[in-house]
Design a protein around this motif. Sequence first.
Motif, PDB file in Angstrom:
ATOM      1  N   GLY A  16       0.937  -1.023   0.110  1.00 24.51           N
ATOM      2  CA  GLY A  16      -0.042  -0.187  -0.108  1.00 24.51           C
ATOM      3  C   GLY A  16       0.973   1.206   0.039  1.00 24.51           C
ATOM      4  O   GLY A  16       2.011   1.105   0.545  1.00 24.51           O
ATOM      5  N   GLY A  17       0.378   2.339  -0.630  1.00 25.08           N
ATOM      6  CA  GLY A  17       1.168   3.557  -0.511  1.00 25.08           C
ATOM      7  C   GLY A  17       1.116   4.168   0.913  1.00 25.08           C
ATOM      8  O   GLY A  17       0.211   3.900   1.614  1.00 25.08           O
ATOM      9  N   ASP A  18       2.198   4.826   1.302  1.00 18.89           N
ATOM     10  CA  ASP A  18       2.448   5.690   2.540  1.00 18.89           C
ATOM     11  C   ASP A  18       1.609   6.964   2.307  1.00 18.89           C
ATOM     12  O   ASP A  18       1.480   7.553   1.261  1.00 18.89           O
ATOM     13  N   GLY A  19       1.094   7.047   3.833  1.00 19.38           N
ATOM     14  CA  GLY A  19       0.209   8.389   3.866  1.00 19.38           C
ATOM     15  C   GLY A  19       1.238   9.542   3.905  1.00 19.38           C
ATOM     16  O   GLY A  19       2.595   9.377   4.081  1.00 19.38           O
ATOM     17  N   ALA A  20       0.654  10.728   3.648  1.00 21.50           N
ATOM     18  CA  ALA A  20       1.601  11.937   3.812  1.00 21.50           C
ATOM     19  C   ALA A  20       1.296  12.823   4.989  1.00 21.50           C
ATOM     20  O   ALA A  20       0.370  12.927   5.354  1.00 21.50           O
ATOM     21  N   VAL A  21       2.548  13.653   5.166  1.00 29.29           N
ATOM     22  CA  VAL A  21       2.446  14.645   6.264  1.00 29.29           C
ATOM     23  C   VAL A  21       2.700  16.043   5.486  1.00 29.29           C
ATOM     24  O   VAL A  21       3.719  16.124   4.761  1.00 29.29           O
ATOM     25  N   SER A  22       1.486  16.700   5.523  1.00 28.93           N
ATOM     26  CA  SER A  22       1.643  18.112   4.907  1.00 28.93           C
ATOM     27  C   SER A  22       0.661  18.993   5.398  1.00 28.93           C
ATOM     28  O   SER A  22      -0.416  18.452   6.096  1.00 28.93           O
ATOM     29  N   PHE A  23       0.923  20.109   5.265  1.00 30.90           N
ATOM     30  CA  PHE A  23       0.041  21.360   5.829  1.00 30.90           C
ATOM     31  C   PHE A  23      -0.463  22.130   4.957  1.00 30.90           C
ATOM     32  O   PHE A  23       0.393  22.356   4.089  1.00 30.90           O
ATOM     33  N   ARG A  24      -1.406  22.654   4.896  1.00 34.27           N
ATOM     34  CA  ARG A  24      -2.095  23.645   4.174  1.00 34.27           C
ATOM     35  C   ARG A  24      -1.169  24.888   4.133  1.00 34.27           C
ATOM     36  O   ARG A  24      -1.066  25.519   5.319  1.00 34.27           O
ATOM     37  N   ARG A  25      -1.059  25.196   2.940  1.00 30.70           N
ATOM     38  CA  ARG A  25       0.003  26.717   2.745  1.00 30.70           C
ATOM     39  C   ARG A  25      -0.809  27.486   1.929  1.00 30.70           C
ATOM     40  O   ARG A  25      -0.899  27.258   0.699  1.00 30.70           O
ATOM     41  N   LYS A  27      -2.073  31.644   1.001  1.00 25.70           N
ATOM     42  CA  LYS A  27      -1.810  33.138   1.418  1.00 25.70           C
ATOM     43  C   LYS A  27      -2.738  33.592   2.387  1.00 25.70           C
ATOM     44  O   LYS A  27      -4.033  33.040   2.444  1.00 25.70           O
ATOM     45  N   TYR A  28      -2.445  34.692   3.324  1.00 29.95           N
ATOM     46  CA  TYR A  28      -3.346  34.848   4.383  1.00 29.95           C
ATOM     47  C   TYR A  28      -3.659  33.880   5.296  1.00 29.95           C
ATOM     48  O   TYR A  28      -4.475  34.188   6.247  1.00 29.95           O
ATOM     49  N   VAL A  29      -3.427  32.753   5.363  1.00 32.62           N
ATOM     50  CA  VAL A  29      -3.578  31.737   6.043  1.00 32.62           C
ATOM     51  C   VAL A  29      -2.422  31.140   6.998  1.00 32.62           C
ATOM     52  O   VAL A  29      -1.589  30.509   6.303  1.00 32.62           O
ATOM     53  N   PRO A  30      -2.137  31.895   8.121  1.00 30.29           N
ATOM     54  CA  PRO A  30      -0.720  31.644   8.595  1.00 30.29           C
ATOM     55  C   PRO A  30      -0.437  30.061   8.924  1.00 30.29           C
ATOM     56  O   PRO A  30       0.423  29.524   8.677  1.00 30.29           O
ATOM     57  N   ARG A  31      -1.537  29.500   9.772  1.00 33.18           N
ATOM     58  CA  ARG A  31      -1.167  28.139   9.985  1.00 33.18           C
ATOM     59  C   ARG A  31      -2.477  27.262   9.645  1.00 33.18           C
ATOM     60  O   ARG A  31      -3.311  26.980  10.247  1.00 33.18           O
ATOM     61  N   GLY A  32      -2.116  26.759   8.297  1.00 29.51           N
ATOM     62  CA  GLY A  32      -3.131  25.898   7.813  1.00 29.51           C
ATOM     63  C   GLY A  32      -3.275  24.461   8.405  1.00 29.51           C
ATOM     64  O   GLY A  32      -2.316  24.221   9.127  1.00 29.51           O
ATOM     65  N   GLY A  33      -4.291  23.744   8.030  1.00 22.69           N
ATOM     66  CA  GLY A  33      -4.264  22.529   8.915  1.00 22.69           C
ATOM     67  C   GLY A  33      -3.546  21.355   8.170  1.00 22.69           C
ATOM     68  O   GLY A  33      -3.032  21.654   7.033  1.00 22.69           O
ATOM     69  N   PRO A  34      -3.556  20.073   8.673  1.00 29.40           N
ATOM     70  CA  PRO A  34      -2.992  19.165   8.082  1.00 29.40           C
ATOM     71  C   PRO A  34      -3.718  18.746   6.846  1.00 29.40           C
ATOM     72  O   PRO A  34      -5.011  18.481   6.997  1.00 29.40           O
ATOM     73  N   ASP A  35      -2.996  18.761   5.787  1.00 25.40           N
ATOM     74  CA  ASP A  35      -3.900  17.882   4.572  1.00 25.40           C
ATOM     75  C   ASP A  35      -3.113  16.814   3.722  1.00 25.40           C
ATOM     76  O   ASP A  35      -3.254  16.816   2.580  1.00 25.40           O
ATOM     77  N   GLY A  36      -2.495  15.936   4.478  1.00 24.93           N
ATOM     78  CA  GLY A  36      -1.700  15.028   3.791  1.00 24.93           C
ATOM     79  C   GLY A  36      -2.785  13.746   3.543  1.00 24.93           C
ATOM     80  O   GLY A  36      -3.205  13.333   4.496  1.00 24.93           O
ATOM     81  N   GLY A  37      -2.813  13.505   2.371  1.00 21.27           N
ATOM     82  CA  GLY A  37      -3.432  12.225   1.758  1.00 21.27           C
ATOM     83  C   GLY A  37      -3.282  11.075   2.227  1.00 21.27           C
ATOM     84  O   GLY A  37      -2.146  10.793   2.517  1.00 21.27           O
ATOM     85  N   SER A  38      -3.836  10.052   2.193  1.00 20.16           N
ATOM     86  CA  SER A  38      -3.681   8.564   2.305  1.00 20.16           C
ATOM     87  C   SER A  38      -3.085   7.921   0.960  1.00 20.16           C
ATOM     88  O   SER A  38      -3.272   8.342  -0.116  1.00 20.16           O
ATOM     89  N   GLY A  39      -2.269   7.177   1.245  1.00 21.05           N
ATOM     90  CA  GLY A  39      -1.851   5.966  -0.035  1.00 21.05           C
ATOM     91  C   GLY A  39      -2.895   5.313  -0.577  1.00 21.05           C
ATOM     92  O   GLY A  39      -3.768   5.002  -0.005  1.00 21.05           O
ATOM     93  N   GLY A  40      -2.376   5.021  -1.638  1.00 16.15           N
ATOM     94  CA  GLY A  40      -3.487   4.021  -2.664  1.00 16.15           C
ATOM     95  C   GLY A  40      -3.226   2.556  -2.280  1.00 16.15           C
ATOM     96  O   GLY A  40      -2.270   2.082  -1.298  1.00 16.15           O
ATOM     97  N   ALA A  67       2.614  -7.488  -7.949  1.00 13.28           N
ATOM     98  CA  ALA A  67       2.002  -6.553  -8.402  1.00 13.28           C
ATOM     99  C   ALA A  67       2.499  -5.187  -8.113  1.00 13.28           C
ATOM    100  O   ALA A  67       3.227  -4.923  -7.189  1.00 13.28           O
ATOM    101  N   GLU A  68       1.734  -4.114  -8.819  1.00 12.06           N
ATOM    102  CA  GLU A  68       2.115  -2.694  -8.548  1.00 12.06           C
ATOM    103  C   GLU A  68       1.853  -2.156  -7.027  1.00 12.06           C
ATOM    104  O   GLU A  68       1.050  -2.514  -6.614  1.00 12.06           O
ATOM    105  N   PRO A  69       2.734  -1.428  -6.492  1.00 13.07           N
ATOM    106  CA  PRO A  69       2.424  -0.658  -5.084  1.00 13.07           C
ATOM    107  C   PRO A  69       1.382   0.377  -5.428  1.00 13.07           C
ATOM    108  O   PRO A  69       1.298   0.973  -6.303  1.00 13.07           O
ATOM    109  N   GLY A  70       0.767   0.621  -4.447  1.00  6.34           N
ATOM    110  CA  GLY A  70      -0.117   2.106  -4.254  1.00  6.34           C
ATOM    111  C   GLY A  70       0.913   3.201  -4.514  1.00  6.34           C
ATOM    112  O   GLY A  70       1.717   3.188  -3.876  1.00  6.34           O
ATOM    113  N   GLY A  71       0.271   4.158  -4.847  1.00  5.43           N
ATOM    114  CA  GLY A  71       1.056   5.674  -4.820  1.00  5.43           C
ATOM    115  C   GLY A  71       1.072   6.230  -3.569  1.00  5.43           C
ATOM    116  O   GLY A  71      -0.028   6.004  -2.783  1.00  5.43           O
ATOM    117  N   PRO A  72       1.941   6.861  -3.249  1.00  8.20           N
ATOM    118  CA  PRO A  72       1.964   7.791  -1.999  1.00  8.20           C
ATOM    119  C   PRO A  72       0.707   8.991  -1.933  1.00  8.20           C
ATOM    120  O   PRO A  72       0.468   9.247  -3.034  1.00  8.20           O
TER     121      PRO A  72
END
Length: 427
Positions: A16-25, A27-40, A67-72
């Motif tokens: 399975g693909g790995d889940g991502a760690v990412s935060f919304r970035r 303009k004008y939103v200084p601290r966006g929430g987490p938006d990392g998607g799940s792996g396939g 078989a092919e792995p899932g994408g991150p």
Amino acid sequence: MVFVDRALVRVKAGKGGDGAVSFRREKYVPRGGPDGGSGGKGGSIIVRAVSHKRTLYDVSLLHFVEAEPGGPGSRGKRQGKDGKDCVIEVPVGTQVFDAEREVLIADLVKDGMEVIVARGGRGGRGNAAFASPSNRTPRIAEKGEQGEEKVLRLELKTIAEVGLAGFPNAGKSTLLSVISNAKPLIADYPFSTRYPVLGVVERKGDRFFVVDIPGIIKDASKGAGLGLEFLRHIERVQVILCLVDLAPFYEDEPLTRFRVLLEEFTQYSPALLKKRIFVVGTKLDVPEAKQAFPSFKAALQKEGWKVFGISSLTGEGIEELLDTLQESVVELRKQEVEREPAPVPVAEPEAKTSRVYRFESEFLRRLVEEVAVSVQGESKVFEKQLNQRLSESGFMKYFERMALGSTVEVGPYRFYWDGKGLKILGE
Ligand SMILES: Nc1nc2c(ncn2[C@@H]2O[C@H](COP(=O)(O)OP(=O)(O)OP(=O)(O)O)[C@@H](O)[C@H]2O)c(=O)[nH]1
Ligand SMILES: [Mg+2]
């Protein structure tokens, strides 16, 4: 075509693909929430029976299939791509075993039947999935799950209603060429047929399959000639024709040769003797054969055998033989339906992982349809009645061996096994 009827292949489903760690970035939103998607999801390995294949030759060369792995996952809660499933095509009649545990996973007896032999790993969740009031900036994400891995043993056992057996040169391939669409090699030297050949007999609006196998000689069970290797291909027939050449070119009497044949069957598997066996004296166009036939027939009839005499050259006796064969096939087919339940693929004993089981059972399909028609769309009532009927019919025990959450497919219907009964599976 190289004929191979056994193969060993290691399969590995995609991770399975790995889940991502990412935060919304933005303009004008200084601290966006987490938006990392799940792996396939990782691709699964599927074994499918197809009618245009006759040998496991190409599969035996594979050795390892992955078989092919899932994408991150990625930013913006984007989910990773699912890995592609990998399909291994095998001839109809292939049995799939888990080689390490020696269990039958599936018996692919019909064109298009398939089984998932190794499931792809689930994708890991991205950090967006971990946000909570107490943790608005989670820095964790899951790794994708590993795909299942197995060693498969594939074994082809031809599916045909009628099998032709006999000494080399008895005239098996010639008979097949006369009654079916097959064009087997015919020759006046022994062991001209080196692998099983399948032919379709079309007659009177019906059709049935006949398989021709290499000749059998004395001590075949100890490895003489081509050995009993190929008797595997008449294990599943309903009727065996024992062809005995009545022309006078052999050291032994025809009767003796017939008995040797039976003895070799016994050595291989006594179950073969429980099948319907007809004796066929061949080459009646040869005067000596014609002469020998009456006493040959009388002697065997006395012991209760049904005996035919034919010539593939002149066509003598062929229609009569085919009439009886067709009657037998039709009759035994009916019995087969009544003898059910005998579901295929076979569920593993105490399977630990859930998988999809497709039941190619006429009996089961009818049962489901009957209940479906009688309750007309009331799903709760449908499930209740269906499970009651399954318990009564003794079918439930097949499901009880499956892992929780396994999918059960019957005709167009799909269910899942909840440990107690079948529940309708919504899409
Ligand atoms: N006269 C005559 N010859 C036949 C007849 N059927 C087969 N033969 C001949 O017998 C020989 C052997 O025929 P095959 O059909 O190849 O025999 P087989 O049983 O398939 O032999 P293997 O594949 O070696 O086990 C060939 O030369 C055929 O032409 C028949 O009805 N009459
Ligand atoms: Mg032959």
